[in-house]
Write a protein that holds these residues in place. Sequence first.
Motif, PDB file in Angstrom:
ATOM      1  N   VAL B 147       0.932  -0.873  -2.398  1.00 44.39           N
ATOM      2  CA  VAL B 147       0.145  -1.797  -1.570  1.00 44.39           C
ATOM      3  C   VAL B 147      -0.838  -0.993  -0.728  1.00 44.39           C
ATOM      4  N   PRO B 149      -3.562  -2.141   2.108  1.00 45.17           N
ATOM      5  CA  PRO B 149      -4.316  -3.156   2.846  1.00 45.17           C
ATOM      6  C   PRO B 149      -5.630  -2.608   3.417  1.00 45.17           C
ATOM      7  N   ASP B 154      -4.265  -8.403   6.849  1.00 45.30           N
ATOM      8  CA  ASP B 154      -3.577  -8.097   5.594  1.00 45.30           C
ATOM      9  C   ASP B 154      -2.480  -7.060   5.824  1.00 45.30           C
ATOM     10  N   LEU B 158       1.065  -8.140   4.645  1.00 44.19           N
ATOM     11  CA  LEU B 158       1.542  -7.409   3.464  1.00 44.19           C
ATOM     12  C   LEU B 158       2.726  -6.525   3.810  1.00 44.19           C
ATOM     13  N   ALA B 161       5.714  -8.702   3.965  1.00 44.45           N
ATOM     14  CA  ALA B 161       6.106  -9.074   2.594  1.00 44.45           C
ATOM     15  C   ALA B 161       6.779  -7.895   1.894  1.00 44.45           C
ATOM     16  N   ALA B 162       6.271  -6.693   2.137  1.00 46.86           N
ATOM     17  CA  ALA B 162       6.843  -5.495   1.515  1.00 46.86           C
ATOM     18  C   ALA B 162       8.264  -5.261   2.013  1.00 46.86           C
ATOM     19  N   PHE B 171       3.501   1.889   0.682  1.00 48.01           N
ATOM     20  CA  PHE B 171       2.538   1.149   1.503  1.00 48.01           C
ATOM     21  C   PHE B 171       1.531   2.151   2.053  1.00 48.01           C
ATOM     22  N   THR B 190       3.992 -13.768   6.085  1.00 47.82           N
ATOM     23  CA  THR B 190       3.853 -12.790   5.007  1.00 47.82           C
ATOM     24  C   THR B 190       2.618 -13.121   4.191  1.00 47.82           C
ATOM     25  N   THR B 191       1.975 -12.063   3.710  1.00 40.24           N
ATOM     26  CA  THR B 191       0.875 -12.193   2.764  1.00 40.24           C
ATOM     27  C   THR B 191       1.454 -11.752   1.426  1.00 40.24           C
ATOM     28  N   LEU B 193       2.602 -10.211  -1.974  1.00 40.62           N
ATOM     29  CA  LEU B 193       2.199  -9.038  -2.752  1.00 40.62           C
ATOM     30  C   LEU B 193       1.621  -9.540  -4.076  1.00 40.62           C
ATOM     31  N   ARG B 237      -5.629  -5.405  -3.015  1.00 42.60           N
ATOM     32  CA  ARG B 237      -4.596  -5.325  -1.967  1.00 42.60           C
ATOM     33  C   ARG B 237      -3.277  -4.748  -2.474  1.00 42.60           C
ATOM     34  N   THR B 238      -2.742  -5.295  -3.554  1.00 37.49           N
ATOM     35  CA  THR B 238      -1.591  -4.675  -4.217  1.00 37.49           C
ATOM     36  C   THR B 238      -2.095  -4.070  -5.517  1.00 37.49           C
TER      37      THR B 238
END
Lengths: 324, 329
Positions: B147, B149, B154, B158, B161-162, B171, B190-191, B193, B237-238
């Motif tokens: 990931v 960002p 983000d 993110l 979410a991770a 990350f 969360t955004t 992944l 992003r990911t």
Amino acid sequence: MNDSLAGLSPARLHELLHQMLLIRAFEESAEQLYLQGLIHGTMHLSIGQEGSAVGACAALRPTDYILSTHRGHGHCIAKGARADQMMAEFFGKETGYCRGRGGSMHIADVTTGNLGANGIVAGGVPMAAGVGLSIQMQRQDRVVLVFFGDGATNEGAFHESLNLAAIWNLPVIYFCENNQYAMSMAIARASKVEKLSDRAAAYGIPGVTVDGNDLLAVYAATQAAVTRARGGEGPTLIEARTYRWKGHSKSDKQRYRTKEEVKEWQERDPIARLVQRMMAAGILTEDAFTQLQAQVETEIAAAIEFARNSPDPDPATILEGVYA
Amino acid sequence: MSRELTYAEAIREAIDLAMARDERVFLFGEDVGVYGGAFGVTDGLYQKYGPERVRDTPISEAIIAGVATGAALTGMRPIAEIQFMDFITLSMEQLVLQAAKLRFMLGGKVEVPFVLRTPAGAGTGAAAQHSESLENWFVHVPGLKVVMPSTPADAKGLLLAAIEDPNPVIFVEHKLLYRTKGSVPEGYYTTPLSQSEVKRSGRDLTIVATSLMVVRALEAATKLAEEGIEVEVVDPRTLKPLDADPIVRSVSKTGRVLIVHEAVKTGGFGGELAAVIAESEAFDYLDAPIRRLAGLDIPVPYNRELERRMVPQVEDIVTAARRLVREAR
């Protein structure tokens, strides 16, 4: 209670002898099946090292964890794994412990606390510190014992792990099975330190060297280390001196050692030694021993049968298990 | 409600929220405690959560990765920090051969839920061993997620979410983004992944950029708009697993694509993106060759001007985009 037998009850000693015999028979069968082409890849046999695997795991509870090595069949059985699911894994079957994805070198049984053998020398050693921290932070009444060979003590990760476990007082038992050779490299050529347990001093933790072919000595040393770890006193380094009767893997021509040396170590067979001790103490008869051997033969035959009759993994599932 | 936060503050807030919510989450690494992290990202967390959950480690990158793996395997949710991405080279065995493969090797019977945060990137005058962008090494490893960002909002979403994700996540933060500001929603969110995002819409050209290069691409897009060139900027992003659809859709629409990343060009993520685009239906819509703008194939130099030239700058993106728009297949 018999002090000369490390405080182990006759029933418990019978169990431990059974485990040693099962490991020996399992590996002898696995080798035969490999030679017959029924098992592919490679394997690292621990024949001759059963005393250290069983002696170490005897000091653990079912809820304790182990991390194992490429020579890990004995550890897996000693921690409580079933021979049939192990054999199925060797056959690459869906019913194997790793659903046929891991094979001999990654054999694991998380239900009995075996977090896995490892294809990388010292691969499990850093993880052990993480498992120890996890136990400590969750306030669990558990310990983790990590097996590794003499070769692993020269990996950098070994140093980082022992140092961290020492400063954080982690409940880790570092269990070195010094079988004298890292593939072909003799430990005497690979380390200037005569006793590998002396390395513990570098981390300010206790280190002890035991005869790895003496199950009772291994058990006693591990028990002491486990007690320390459970009591929050931190890690211990144990060196168990032992020997692998077979080559490193299936491709080994064994040019680095003599037949005489192998024979000398075979005379120190950990199984024969325990049998003698138990017979001398009057807790094992010839008949009972013969019966135990027959029982093991039946178990292995059933394991092979189970493995042969198990289905292969469905190719449609090939992508499974990469991500959770 | 949103407010302006820096990228570093957004990351800190995410860690704080995750630790407050879940006892299993803990933070560890070199100088993350009293010092607050080499870049101040974890400032104040030690005071709030104490030395057990905000843990300083010795300078031992192999064991940092090992602790993350072992602890994740047995019920914890570790957040590890590797102080500079360059130092991750010392963690590779545990990340690549253990963490990434354990679940698969063990027949899907375990999970390894950890996040390894690490600052990457040049632009700080720290030269060749403190400026690496090594994300693509990890993209090449099945079992890891990667990931990167580009905005504070983000970064927060993110990261949360991770932390929730049941897999090992690398990350990658960018040092030059730490002080950038942006609107960040309050509270826990969360955004997802593996969800690429169109950061700016346009019809003439697609720029797919990662991390700091997204910020530079957006700046370039503003300048290009003054010349009448409308750029669409897509941020994956990911990086892995990649959500390719928004990229393919965008390229199919614009017919032109410029890929921009900071890591050296050869073997970089841009090659993978170019291949994904070339293999997709977007190929039929291409009006010009796929172009890559990336770091020069050299170690990061110390000299200010050399360092600047090594990494794509806004004017480089403007020039490359302008040229590409004029190019015909």
